[in-house]
Motif scaffolding. Structure first.
Motif, PDB file in Angstrom:
ATOM      1  N   ILE A   1     -18.782   7.716 -57.905  1.00 54.33           N
ATOM      2  CA  ILE A   1     -18.734   7.354 -59.327  1.00 54.33           C
ATOM      3  C   ILE A   1     -19.550   8.327 -60.181  1.00 54.33           C
ATOM      4  O   ILE A   1     -20.634   8.752 -59.775  1.00 54.33           O
TER       5      ILE A   1
ATOM      6  N   PHE B   1     -14.327   6.586 -59.159  1.00 57.15           N
ATOM      7  CA  PHE B   1     -14.405   6.158 -60.564  1.00 57.15           C
ATOM      8  C   PHE B   1     -15.145   7.228 -61.377  1.00 57.15           C
ATOM      9  O   PHE B   1     -16.310   7.060 -61.738  1.00 57.15           O
TER      10      PHE B   1
ATOM     11  N   GLU C   1      -8.279   4.600 -56.817  1.00 56.64           N
ATOM     12  CA  GLU C   1      -8.746   5.058 -58.128  1.00 56.64           C
ATOM     13  C   GLU C   1      -8.348   4.097 -59.248  1.00 56.64           C
ATOM     14  O   GLU C   1      -7.210   4.106 -59.716  1.00 56.64           O
TER      15      GLU C   1
ATOM     16  N   PHE D   1     -15.650  -4.538 -57.756  1.00 54.73           N
ATOM     17  CA  PHE D   1     -15.206  -3.498 -56.810  1.00 54.73           C
ATOM     18  C   PHE D   1     -15.705  -3.843 -55.409  1.00 54.73           C
ATOM     19  O   PHE D   1     -14.962  -3.800 -54.441  1.00 54.73           O
TER      20      PHE D   1
ATOM     21  N   THR E   1     -16.588   6.686 -67.025  1.00 57.50           N
ATOM     22  CA  THR E   1     -15.873   5.521 -67.577  1.00 57.50           C
ATOM     23  C   THR E   1     -16.767   4.288 -67.548  1.00 57.50           C
ATOM     24  O   THR E   1     -16.709   3.449 -68.454  1.00 57.50           O
TER      25      THR E   1
END
Ligand code: AVJ
Length: 320
Positions: A191, A159, A83, A179, A163
């Motif tokens: 995500i 994620f 994370e 990533f 964000t």
């Protein structure tokens, strides 16, 4: 004679001053949004997440509770959850609890205090789970080197929180590609993204009726006053948030209500009446648009989950 070495704090203040003067020296004045999130700012952001108008947090939480078993099934057994920007590690807990014998949890965060406190709580609540907390900047490859200690297991980057929306489309692409470069074929990405929607709903989320977002936005000026010896008059700035449909983002600004000047560490900065400081962007995606971004960065979109009102989406993708 040896010069006294500079404290970490002095170096940070110098960077802050440099960023502020550089940003306020532009034609469209701007400040880096990372400066919104000091201790006060982070507390205000937590209050934003509880507002009725700010639907993102609740929509995401609803999706997680409703589809948790499906998500765990997609991820599969013995996964290591990574994370980036974990913060208080709250959102990941129910996922870890649902997963089939997870190998471990690998949170990365720049704040050692928040991370260590979270690690303690996690160890108590999820006994037996291997936790490898890394203090560092998640965009730095250094923070990911500990993954080499888990060579054989499947890794899933978690994620949440939209964000990714804070990043411009180009930076979002760079971040996802980064990533991907830290992962192996078959590894995953879970995500969260806020979806494109009606401007009225979006604008209400960023200009809430309780004015918490206004306080959050103005807090950046409070910081500059306190930390950089500046004299911003908060009464001369108003919070403004609007949706830009072409750029597919909500922009947050501070509007100068009259022509005046401000002093920051001895430098004078002029403001025209109506001139703005751009403080943050929050990019919105369609599912198709986000799948396209995933595809460009070496991920295959596997599936996504959304709330009934289709306000928000959680995507699962795999490294090609
Ligand atoms: C933390 C980037 C997800 O863009 O919705 C909320 C930040 N700013 N209200 C968002 C934010 C103002 C938030 N993110």
């Amino acid at each position: 004679m040896a010069l006294p070495s500079q404290s970490e704090e002095q170096i940070q203040d110098r960077e802050f001053l440099r960023d502020v003067l550089e940003g306020l020296g532009r034609r469209q004045k701007a400040l880096p949004c990372k400066y919104l999130y000091d201790e006060t700012g982070s507390r205000l952001f937590e209050r934003i997440c509880e507002l009725d108008d700010y639907y993102l947090t609740r929509a995401e939480a609803d999706i997680f509770s409703k589809y948790l078993t499906d998500m765990a099934r997609r991820i599969g057994p013995a996964a290591l959850i990574v994370e980036p920007g974990a913060g208080n590690c709250k959102k990941v807990q129910q996922l870890l609890r649902q997963l089939d014998s997870p190998t471990g949890y690998y949170p990365i965060d720049i704040s050692p205090e928040i991370l260590m406190a979270a690690q303690g709580r996690m160890a108590a609540q999820l006994p037996g789970l291997t936790i490898r907390a890394v203090v560092g900047d998640f965009s730095d490859p250094e923070a990911w080197t500990g993954l080499m200690d888990f060579p054989a297991c499947k890794k899933v980057v978690f994620f949440p929180g939209s964000t990714i929306g804070n990043f411009s489309p180009q930076h979002a692409e760079d971040l996802l590609a980064f990533f991907k470069s830290m992962l192996q074929p078959g590894d995953g990405l879970l995500i969260g993204t806020d979806l494109v929607k009606d401007a009225v709903v979006l604008e209400r989320a960023y200009a809430d009726s309780e004015h918490v977002t206004a306080a959050f936005n103005k807090n950046i000026l409070v910081r500059i006053n306190n930390e950089l010896n500046a004299d911003f008059d908060l009464a001369l700035f108003a919070h403004r948030a609007f949706y830009h449909p072409l750029r597919q983002r909500v922009e947050m600004h501070l509007v100068s209500l009259k022509t005046h000047s401000v002093h920051i560490a001895g430098t004078r900065v002029y403001f025209e009446e109506g001139e703005t400081i751009h403080t943050e962007n929050s990019h919105k995606y369609s599912v198709a648009g986000f799948n396209c971004l995933l595809g460009k960065t070496g991920f295959t979109p596997v599936c996504h989950w959304s709330d009934i009102q289709r306000r928000y989406a959680v995507h699962y993708a795999q490294v090609n």
